[in-house]
Design a protein around this motif. Structure first.
Motif, PDB file in Angstrom:
ATOM      1  N   LEU A 274     -45.600 -11.680 -21.244  1.00 52.28           N
ATOM      2  CA  LEU A 274     -46.495 -12.085 -19.935  1.00 52.28           C
ATOM      3  C   LEU A 274     -46.821  -9.930 -19.597  1.00 52.28           C
ATOM      4  O   LEU A 274     -47.618  -9.811 -19.556  1.00 52.28           O
ATOM      5  CB  LEU A 274     -45.043 -12.273 -19.040  1.00 52.28           C
ATOM      6  CG  LEU A 274     -45.905 -11.959 -17.805  1.00 52.28           C
ATOM      7  CD1 LEU A 274     -47.498 -13.257 -17.499  1.00 52.28           C
ATOM      8  CD2 LEU A 274     -44.787 -12.291 -16.345  1.00 52.28           C
ATOM      9  N   ALA A 275     -45.926  -9.051 -20.071  1.00 51.46           N
ATOM     10  CA  ALA A 275     -45.856  -7.911 -19.722  1.00 51.46           C
ATOM     11  C   ALA A 275     -47.596  -7.476 -21.216  1.00 51.46           C
ATOM     12  O   ALA A 275     -48.300  -6.634 -20.011  1.00 51.46           O
ATOM     13  CB  ALA A 275     -45.342  -7.043 -20.499  1.00 51.46           C
TER      14      ALA A 275
ATOM     15  N   SER B 202     -49.961  -2.336 -23.784  1.00 52.64           N
ATOM     16  CA  SER B 202     -49.923  -3.656 -24.426  1.00 52.64           C
ATOM     17  C   SER B 202     -49.481  -3.686 -25.404  1.00 52.64           C
ATOM     18  O   SER B 202     -49.258  -4.117 -26.403  1.00 52.64           O
ATOM     19  CB  SER B 202     -51.429  -4.122 -23.357  1.00 52.64           C
ATOM     20  OG  SER B 202     -52.709  -3.644 -24.629  1.00 52.64           O
ATOM     21  N   ALA B 203     -50.103  -2.093 -25.964  1.00 56.54           N
ATOM     22  CA  ALA B 203     -49.655  -2.798 -27.569  1.00 56.54           C
ATOM     23  C   ALA B 203     -48.268  -2.833 -28.060  1.00 56.54           C
ATOM     24  O   ALA B 203     -48.020  -3.217 -29.007  1.00 56.54           O
ATOM     25  CB  ALA B 203     -51.017  -1.460 -28.093  1.00 56.54           C
ATOM     26  N   VAL B 204     -47.548  -1.518 -27.072  1.00 62.85           N
ATOM     27  CA  VAL B 204     -46.045  -1.531 -27.927  1.00 62.85           C
ATOM     28  C   VAL B 204     -45.220  -2.544 -27.195  1.00 62.85           C
ATOM     29  O   VAL B 204     -44.911  -3.267 -28.077  1.00 62.85           O
ATOM     30  CB  VAL B 204     -45.536  -0.715 -26.255  1.00 62.85           C
ATOM     31  CG1 VAL B 204     -44.319  -0.343 -26.181  1.00 62.85           C
ATOM     32  CG2 VAL B 204     -46.030   1.039 -26.690  1.00 62.85           C
ATOM     33  N   CYS B 205     -45.801  -3.446 -26.436  1.00 64.40           N
ATOM     34  CA  CYS B 205     -45.479  -4.763 -25.950  1.00 64.40           C
ATOM     35  C   CYS B 205     -45.674  -6.153 -27.324  1.00 64.40           C
ATOM     36  O   CYS B 205     -44.691  -6.855 -27.015  1.00 64.40           O
ATOM     37  CB  CYS B 205     -45.704  -5.296 -24.804  1.00 64.40           C
ATOM     38  SG  CYS B 205     -45.569  -4.934 -23.300  1.00 64.40           S
ATOM     39  N   LEU B 206     -46.719  -5.331 -27.868  1.00 64.78           N
ATOM     40  CA  LEU B 206     -47.072  -6.583 -29.304  1.00 64.78           C
ATOM     41  C   LEU B 206     -46.349  -6.171 -29.182  1.00 64.78           C
ATOM     42  O   LEU B 206     -46.211  -7.042 -30.427  1.00 64.78           O
ATOM     43  CB  LEU B 206     -48.680  -6.730 -28.701  1.00 64.78           C
ATOM     44  CG  LEU B 206     -49.351  -7.640 -30.060  1.00 64.78           C
ATOM     45  CD1 LEU B 206     -48.912  -9.243 -29.746  1.00 64.78           C
ATOM     46  CD2 LEU B 206     -50.619  -7.618 -30.282  1.00 64.78           C
TER      47      LEU B 206
ATOM     48  N   ILE C 229     -50.019  -9.559 -22.111  1.00 60.24           N
ATOM     49  CA  ILE C 229     -50.730 -10.205 -21.293  1.00 60.24           C
ATOM     50  C   ILE C 229     -51.717  -9.432 -20.393  1.00 60.24           C
ATOM     51  O   ILE C 229     -52.736  -8.710 -19.852  1.00 60.24           O
ATOM     52  CB  ILE C 229     -51.030 -11.826 -21.251  1.00 60.24           C
ATOM     53  CG1 ILE C 229     -50.317 -11.921 -22.432  1.00 60.24           C
ATOM     54  CG2 ILE C 229     -52.076 -12.137 -20.089  1.00 60.24           C
ATOM     55  CD1 ILE C 229     -49.557 -13.954 -22.091  1.00 60.24           C
ATOM     56  N   ILE C 230     -50.556  -9.372 -19.232  1.00 64.61           N
ATOM     57  CA  ILE C 230     -51.332  -8.143 -18.148  1.00 64.61           C
ATOM     58  C   ILE C 230     -51.313  -6.718 -18.315  1.00 64.61           C
ATOM     59  O   ILE C 230     -52.234  -6.913 -17.639  1.00 64.61           O
ATOM     60  CB  ILE C 230     -49.860  -8.393 -16.715  1.00 64.61           C
ATOM     61  CG1 ILE C 230     -49.567 -10.060 -16.102  1.00 64.61           C
ATOM     62  CG2 ILE C 230     -50.125  -7.234 -15.871  1.00 64.61           C
ATOM     63  CD1 ILE C 230     -48.267 -10.153 -15.741  1.00 64.61           C
ATOM     64  N   PHE C 231     -51.187  -6.278 -19.144  1.00 68.03           N
ATOM     65  CA  PHE C 231     -51.490  -4.958 -19.167  1.00 68.03           C
ATOM     66  C   PHE C 231     -52.779  -4.472 -20.180  1.00 68.03           C
ATOM     67  O   PHE C 231     -53.845  -4.075 -20.055  1.00 68.03           O
ATOM     68  CB  PHE C 231     -50.400  -4.171 -20.315  1.00 68.03           C
ATOM     69  CG  PHE C 231     -48.741  -3.778 -19.380  1.00 68.03           C
ATOM     70  CD1 PHE C 231     -49.166  -3.863 -18.212  1.00 68.03           C
ATOM     71  CD2 PHE C 231     -48.067  -3.380 -20.234  1.00 68.03           C
ATOM     72  CE1 PHE C 231     -47.957  -2.982 -17.342  1.00 68.03           C
ATOM     73  CE2 PHE C 231     -46.531  -3.022 -19.719  1.00 68.03           C
ATOM     74  CZ  PHE C 231     -47.071  -2.956 -18.483  1.00 68.03           C
ATOM     75  N   GLU C 232     -52.722  -5.946 -20.994  1.00 69.76           N
ATOM     76  CA  GLU C 232     -53.708  -6.013 -22.113  1.00 69.76           C
ATOM     77  C   GLU C 232     -55.528  -6.283 -20.441  1.00 69.76           C
ATOM     78  O   GLU C 232     -56.148  -5.152 -20.970  1.00 69.76           O
ATOM     79  CB  GLU C 232     -54.333  -6.944 -22.757  1.00 69.76           C
ATOM     80  CG  GLU C 232     -54.692  -7.576 -24.071  1.00 69.76           C
ATOM     81  CD  GLU C 232     -55.500  -6.240 -24.573  1.00 69.76           C
ATOM     82  OE1 GLU C 232     -56.559  -6.028 -25.019  1.00 69.76           O
ATOM     83  OE2 GLU C 232     -54.154  -5.192 -24.991  1.00 69.76           O
TER      84      GLU C 232
ATOM     85  N   LEU D 239     -54.205  -0.866 -32.521  1.00 70.81           N
ATOM     86  CA  LEU D 239     -54.123  -1.411 -31.167  1.00 70.81           C
ATOM     87  C   LEU D 239     -53.698   0.044 -30.282  1.00 70.81           C
ATOM     88  O   LEU D 239     -54.940   0.780 -28.866  1.00 70.81           O
ATOM     89  CB  LEU D 239     -53.355  -1.855 -30.484  1.00 70.81           C
ATOM     90  CG  LEU D 239     -53.921  -4.705 -30.758  1.00 70.81           C
ATOM     91  CD1 LEU D 239     -53.216  -3.913 -29.837  1.00 70.81           C
ATOM     92  CD2 LEU D 239     -55.796  -3.754 -30.876  1.00 70.81           C
ATOM     93  N   ILE D 240     -53.088   0.818 -30.555  1.00 71.67           N
ATOM     94  CA  ILE D 240     -52.405   2.094 -30.068  1.00 71.67           C
ATOM     95  C   ILE D 240     -53.967   2.875 -30.423  1.00 71.67           C
ATOM     96  O   ILE D 240     -54.484   3.634 -29.586  1.00 71.67           O
ATOM     97  CB  ILE D 240     -51.862   2.427 -30.688  1.00 71.67           C
ATOM     98  CG1 ILE D 240     -50.076   2.041 -29.441  1.00 71.67           C
ATOM     99  CG2 ILE D 240     -51.380   4.684 -30.025  1.00 71.67           C
ATOM    100  CD1 ILE D 240     -48.973   2.060 -30.205  1.00 71.67           C
TER     101      ILE D 240
END
Length: 160
Positions: free
Chosen positions: A61-62, A32-36, A64-67, A1-2
């Motif tokens: 949640l971060a 979002s990729a880092v959170c995943l 989802i929001i960032f994505e 994703l990155i």
């Protein structure tokens, strides 16, 4: 994703000849990729500590929001340059991407009261799985978004 978000950032900068603006979708996409990645690293680890449970929920949640923010900003940028790349992409898929991201945002906002309550466990699980399918559908739509370039056909004389 990155790599996906970095590649899109390079593409939009090259088309716009602008290397300073419109990097917000890159920031939110990479975040979002880092959170995943963090979420996937924490899968299977069980602690009975409330701080750990809160951290896992916060990271998810971060993500989802960032994505969603990254997807919305990317669509906005693609919409701005659509005239420059008009023949290279499928306009109908751009509209579908806009609809999918809009639905995800609306569903997310309207489901917040239910998600913050202590009940509705089965609804929350169903919403979570279906929501992630919607979020990931964005990447399938990206595959369908770009038109394949065909090599020019070489005509050979008859009988050769």
């Amino acid at each position: 994703l990155i790599k996906y978000w970095i590649a899109y950032n390079k593409l939009i900068q090259a088309i716009n000849n602008d290397f300073s603006k419109n990097k917000y979708f890159l920031f939110f996409g990479v975040a979002s990729a880092v959170c995943l990645i963090i979420h996937s690293l924490l899968l299977g680890i069980k602690f009975d500590v409330d701080v750990y449970k809160f951290f896992r929920r916060f990271v998810l949640l971060a993500f989802i929001i960032f994505e969603l923010v990254a997807q919305a900003l990317l669509i906005k940028n693609l919409f701005k340059i659509k005239n420059k790349i008009g023949e290279m992409f499928n306009k109908k898929i751009l509209i579908v991407k806009i609809i999918v991201v809009s639905i995800l945002i609306v569903v997310g906002v309207f489901s917040l009261p239910i998600l913050t309550s202590s009940g509705y466990v089965h609804f929350k699980h169903a919403l979570e799985w279906n929501y992630f399918i919607g979020v990931i559908m964005f990447y399938l739509l990206t595959f369908l978004f770009w038109r394949k370039r065909h090599k020019p056909s070489v005509h050979t004389p008859e009988g050769v």
